[in-house]
Design an enzyme around this catalytic site. Structure first.
Site, short mmCIF file in Angstrom:
data_model
loop_
_atom_site.label_atom_id
_atom_site.label_comp_id
_atom_site.label_asym_id
_atom_site.label_seq_id
_atom_site.Cartn_x
_atom_site.Cartn_y
_atom_site.Cartn_z
N ARG A 16 -3.23 14.19 32.07
CA ARG A 16 -3.68 14.37 33.46
C ARG A 16 -2.51 14.38 34.42
O ARG A 16 -2.48 15.17 35.37
CB ARG A 16 -4.65 13.25 33.82
CG ARG A 16 -5.12 13.27 35.28
CD ARG A 16 -6.17 12.20 35.54
NE ARG A 16 -6.57 12.17 36.94
CZ ARG A 16 -6.05 11.35 37.86
NH1 ARG A 16 -5.10 10.47 37.51
NH2 ARG A 16 -6.46 11.40 39.11
N SER A 39 -9.51 14.97 37.69
CA SER A 39 -9.80 13.54 37.54
C SER A 39 -10.15 13.24 36.09
O SER A 39 -10.42 14.15 35.29
CB SER A 39 -10.96 13.14 38.45
OG SER A 39 -12.16 13.72 37.98
N SER A 56 -22.87 10.03 34.00
CA SER A 56 -22.89 9.07 35.10
C SER A 56 -21.66 8.17 34.97
O SER A 56 -21.46 7.54 33.93
CB SER A 56 -24.17 8.22 35.05
OG SER A 56 -24.17 7.27 36.10
N ASN A 57 -20.84 8.12 36.01
CA ASN A 57 -19.56 7.41 35.95
C ASN A 57 -19.52 6.33 37.02
O ASN A 57 -19.58 6.62 38.22
CB ASN A 57 -18.41 8.40 36.16
CG ASN A 57 -17.05 7.80 35.84
OD1 ASN A 57 -16.88 6.59 35.86
ND2 ASN A 57 -16.10 8.64 35.53
N GLY A 103 -17.46 4.09 31.74
CA GLY A 103 -16.91 2.90 32.37
C GLY A 103 -15.48 3.09 32.85
O GLY A 103 -14.91 4.18 32.76
N HIS A 114 -34.97 9.06 21.31
CA HIS A 114 -35.09 9.01 19.85
C HIS A 114 -36.06 10.08 19.33
O HIS A 114 -36.10 10.35 18.13
CB HIS A 114 -35.56 7.62 19.40
CG HIS A 114 -34.94 7.19 18.11
ND1 HIS A 114 -34.73 8.04 17.05
CD2 HIS A 114 -34.46 5.97 17.71
CE1 HIS A 114 -34.18 7.39 16.05
NE2 HIS A 114 -33.99 6.13 16.42
N ASP A 129 -31.51 11.58 16.69
CA ASP A 129 -31.44 10.43 15.78
C ASP A 129 -30.11 9.71 15.94
O ASP A 129 -29.14 10.25 16.49
CB ASP A 129 -31.62 10.88 14.33
CG ASP A 129 -33.02 11.40 14.06
OD1 ASP A 129 -33.97 10.88 14.69
OD2 ASP A 129 -33.16 12.33 13.25
#
Length: 544
Positions: free
Chosen positions: A362, A374, A465-466, A490, A517, A521
């Site tokens: 980066r 980013s 989602s960050n 995270g 599910h 799987d």
């Protein structure tokens, strides 16, 4: 060019409105969608949005004053614009238009009454709700969603539906109590102003007979009952100075109820100065509680027994609760996530990824001219490429079938003031890192200013989602249906790691994949994460 804003007809029974509060002052800049004022109708207090941009040049109705529908409410235009012509011509043109409109209405009413003589009347207690004109430019409305269904009990003040006008989506309150007997306009359908929206009345009413009855029956009945109404009005005014908490129903505007709740004021002890003794905003603001004798009596009683009862020291404090009305966005989030959580069997897989090479790559990429990438952009790109190798994750459960999406559209969750939106990057696998970075920046910026179009938030096949930028090292997300999976990202954490048998300082990041599910799987999800890890730990493979 200056625009004249008229007093809108915010309900099908509204003849005049009162400005409860101005949210803008003369000279203020106004954007399309800004709340100009809170307007109190005959049944409710509603926020009134501006449908124009410019400077607020003139206020025609002051706070607390009432005026008929279509009266001059305000003028918006360019700063310094001469509006004297509009103000000088206000009285004549408005009154002439009003006279013509009133004459037309009277003529129409007479015709309706003449036609009605052979028709059936609407039964007592039954109300036909029409599509309201919620803005001065509205000609038709679309029912975005119904909050009540046929057979439900409706109380006065309940939200019946969300109606989309030509400029905004607004909640529409019921001004009547009863059972919702009929819905005339289904969700997603549009109809002109005054089309039959719903019918409310006693349970078991013959709806067909109501719909076939003459709509003017109410007017005829009103004429016949005029003396009685005048008598009731007179009686109400005479009793206007008395508190309405005598065991009878308390009538108060929604705004007055909200302010009273915020201040902890019991409406039963407030005198209403509005029509028919209705409690309005100024009654709450001017309310002063009467001194009560009970505390003194209690004190005297305590003094009499003070010799035999030891004083008890209790903590002094005040309980405080604030109830905030849920926004439309928050309601939709609650509805969709609840449906997802309780319909899709979620399970979660977490891995830890070394980000040393990603950090170095980066840095090199961002040294290029006009390039800004980013870590989130790198994760989005890695997910898109991994989805092409694991198409089972890029699916949608469809009951009897599973839909395989051969295209990759990655949704990127963006936090906004009212909640969360998910703009979508179409064909993400075909985009370069710099294209992803520029697109995410543009979409996220417009999401926060509510400028995204519906098309830009539809069609995702996978979501990222960050929360790493908030210092969250690990978390799980609820699947954004109809997707089969969502990745929770995270923060990058510096910690001791083992490399080649040695303990060294490393940079790691945890990601968690939530899977449905029914379609994905455990082994499939694990393989997807292994591919994702290989791309992130060796970013050069994403550029090949």
């Amino acid at each position: 060019m200056a625009e004249i804003i008229s007093m809108p007809r915010l309900s099908d029974t509204m003849e005049e409105g009162t400005v409860a509060k101005w949210l803008k002052s003369v000279g203020d800049k106004v954007e399309e969608g800004d709340i100009l004022a809170e307007i109190e109708t005959d049944k409710a207090t509603m926020e009134f949005e501006s449908f124009y941009e410019g400077t607020l040049l003139h206020i025609g109705i002051e706070e607390g004053d009432g005026a008929p529908v279509d009266s001059l409410l305000a003028i918006i235009g360019d700063e310094g614009e001469d509006i004297s012509g509009l103000l000088n011509g206000e009285g004549g043109s408005t009154s002439e238009e009003a006279e013509v409109e009133n004459a037309s209405e009277e003529s129409s009413a007479d015709e309706d009454e003449t036609q009605e003589e052979g028709g059936s009347e609407i039964p007592e207690g039954v109300e036909i709700i029409k599509m309201p004109r919620l803005s001065d430019t509205m000609e038709e409305g679309t029912v975005a969603s119904w909050l009540k269904k046929v057979g439900d009990t409706v109380e006065e003040g309940d939200i019946l539906a969300e109606i989309e006008t030509d400029k905004a989506t607004m909640e529409f309150e019921s001004f009547y109590s009863g059972t919702l007997l009929h819905i005339g306009i289904q969700e997603g359908e549009s109809s002109p102003v005054d089309a039959v929206l719903a019918v409310i009345g006693p349970e078991g009413t013959d709806v067909d007979a109501v719909l076939n009855s003459k709509p003017s029956s109410g007017k005829k009945k009103t004429k016949a009952d005029t003396p009685k109404k005048e008598e009731d009005s007179k009686s109400s005014k005479e009793e206007g100075s008395k508190p309405v908490g005598d065991g009878k129903r308390i009538f108060a505007s929604p705004l007055a109820k909200k302010i009273a709740a915020d201040k902890g004021i019991d409406l039963a002890s407030v005198s209403g100065s509005g029509d028919n003794g209705r409690i309005i905003k100024k009654d709450i603001e001017n309310y002063k509680p009467e001194a009560k004798a009970e505390p003194k009596a209690a004190s005297d009683s305590g003094a009499a027994t003070s010799k035999s009862v030891a004083p008890v020291n209790l903590p002094v404090g005040e309980e405080s609760i604030e109830e905030v009305k849920n926004s439309q966005m928050r309601k939709v989030i609650a509805k969709r996530l609840s449906e997802s959580k309780f319909s899709a069997p979620h399970y979660y897989l977490t891995i830890e990824v070394s980000m040393d090479n990603a950090m170095a790559s980066r840095k090199q990429i961002n040294e290029l001219p006009e390039t800004k990438v980013s870590f989130n952009d790198m994760v989005v790109k890695a997910c898109a490429m991994a989805l092409k190798k694991h198409p089972q994750v890029n699916t949608t459960w469809n009951g009897d079938t599973t839909k395989y999406n051969h295209h990759v559209h990655v949704g990127v969750a963006v936090a906004v003031e009212d909640g969360l939106v998910v703009p979508v990057l179409k064909f993400t696998d075909q985009m370069s890192l710099s294209q992803i970075g520029a697109s995410v920046k543009d979409l996220a910026g417009r999401a926060r200013t509510k400028k995204l179009t519906p098309a830009e938030m539809e069609g995702s096949t996978f979501t990222v989602s960050n929360l790493g930028m908030f210092g969250i090292s690990e978390f799980t997300s609820i699947i954004n249906q109809p997707n089969s999976a969502i990745l929770s990202v995270g923060a990058i954490v510096q910690k001791p790691v083992v490399k080649d048998g040695q303990i060294v300082v490393g940079n790691t990041m945890k990601v968690t994949l939530a899977c449905d599910h029914r379609t994905v799987d455990g082994a499939t999800g694990a393989q997807f994460l292994a591919t994702l890890r290989s791309y992130l730990e060796n970013p050069v493979t994403m550029l090949a």
